[in-house]
Design an enzyme around this catalytic site. Structure first.
Site, PDB file in Angstrom:
ATOM      1  N   SER A   6       0.676  -1.344  -0.018  1.00  0.00           N
ATOM      2  CA  SER A   6       0.003  -0.083  -0.042  1.00  0.00           C
ATOM      3  C   SER A   6       0.771   1.443   0.056  1.00  0.00           C
ATOM      4  CB  SER A   6      -1.168   0.057   1.207  1.00  0.00           C
ATOM      5  OG  SER A   6      -0.335  -0.037   2.359  1.00  0.00           O
ATOM      6  N   ASP A 226      -3.342   5.507  11.542  1.00  0.00           N
ATOM      7  CA  ASP A 226      -2.405   5.383  10.637  1.00  0.00           C
ATOM      8  C   ASP A 226      -1.088   6.021  10.419  1.00  0.00           C
ATOM      9  OD1 ASP A 226      -1.077   4.729   8.109  1.00  0.00           O
ATOM     10  OD2 ASP A 226      -2.738   4.971   6.802  1.00  0.00           O
ATOM     11  N   HIS A 229       1.129   5.303   6.263  1.00  0.00           N
ATOM     12  CA  HIS A 229       0.949   5.798   5.020  1.00  0.00           C
ATOM     13  C   HIS A 229       1.244   7.354   5.018  1.00  0.00           C
ATOM     14  CE1 HIS A 229      -1.138   2.118   4.890  1.00  0.00           C
ATOM     15  NE2 HIS A 229      -0.629   2.065   3.763  1.00  0.00           N
TER      16      HIS A 229
END
Ligand SMILES: *[C@@H]1O[C@H](CO)[C@@H](O)[C@H](O)[C@H]1NC(C)=O
Length: 250
Positions: A6, A226, A229
């Protein structure tokens, strides 16, 4: 074509946005075929692609279960003849429990329930390196490896002991040295890259991004907290600008 997890998706989205916003009325088509996402710029016959392959090497379902095959890279058939390849893998190597997508690791015909993850990562990278030396035609293909992308879940690393996420971080770390040091996976990656005979350029963004504890979505991302990312627009755009500079100067 980006190939990886990702974090590669993060990069792919950033590049598509950078290209599209420079030509906002251009015709495009966005689609997905199996593990490959494609954004096609129709006026330019340009595909910007992402092959989701979290380990680069294969995960195969066999009778005994799902097997992570450190010596097998059949998935590479999708990468042949592509003009530009940008690889990345690391974040899935430390997965355990229900999010670990394999039951066994296979090396040289032997099956293991588990092993040292950095050692497994290195073995898989050597398999990938062999694929590069066997399959890349340097006259046709430019290859890159996106360096290890750091996370920020441990404030001890930036002299805020007790802080367990990146939530509320509004400033990068000042100076150019990360107090927590470089991730060991980067050393492994560099070691493998030195053994490759063909040219693979390392996009060495690790230190740059270690300093950006303020660059993650935190609670404003797609799921939970998160700190792995990166926000768009932001850090991934810089990676792509560095990539662009490599391309125009080589
Ligand atoms: C954070 O990093 C420190 C120093 O490397 C380590 O001792 C500690 O166990 C880490 N904390 C967590 C929650 O991983």
């Amino acid at each position: 074509m980006f190939v990886g997890d990702s974090l590669s998706r993060n990069q792919w989205q950033s590049l598509v946005c950078l290209l599209y916003t420079s030509l906002p009325n251009t015709k495009y088509n966005a689609t997905r075929v199996g593990d490959v996402s494609l954004f096609t710029f129709l006026d330019f016959e340009l595909d910007v692609m992402l092959d989701r392959s979290v380990y680069l090497v294969d995960v195969v379902r066999e009778e005994k279960g799902r097997v992570l095959k450190l010596d097998s890279i059949e998935g590479g058939k999708l990468w042949k003849g592509i003009d530009m390849l940008i690889f990345n893998t690391w974040h899935w190597w430390n997965r355990r429990g229900i999010t670990q997508p394999w039951d066994y690791i296979e090396i040289g015909g032997q099956y293991y329930k588990d092993m040292d993850r950095v050692v497994a990562f290195e073995r898989a990278l050597f398999t990938w390196a062999k694929w590069i030396d066997t399959n890349i035609n340097p006259a046709k293909t430019i290859a890159f490896f996106q360096g290890i992308s750091p996370s920020h879940y441990n404030g001890t690393d930036w002299n805020q002991p007790g802080v367990k996420t990146c939530l509320g971080q509004m400033q990068p770390i000042s100076g150019s040295t990360y107090p927590g040091g470089l991730p060991p996976a980067l050393r492994v990656l560099k070691k493998v890259l030195y053994t490759i005979e063909k040219q693979v350029t390392l996009l060495d963004v690790t230190n740059l991004c270690l300093l950006r504890k303020d660059g993650h979505p935190s609670i404003y991302g797609l799921s939970g907290m998160d700190c792995s990312h990166w926000c768009l627009a932001g850090v991934p755009d810089i990676w792509n600008e560095i990539l662009y500079n490599f391309i125009v100067t080589t």
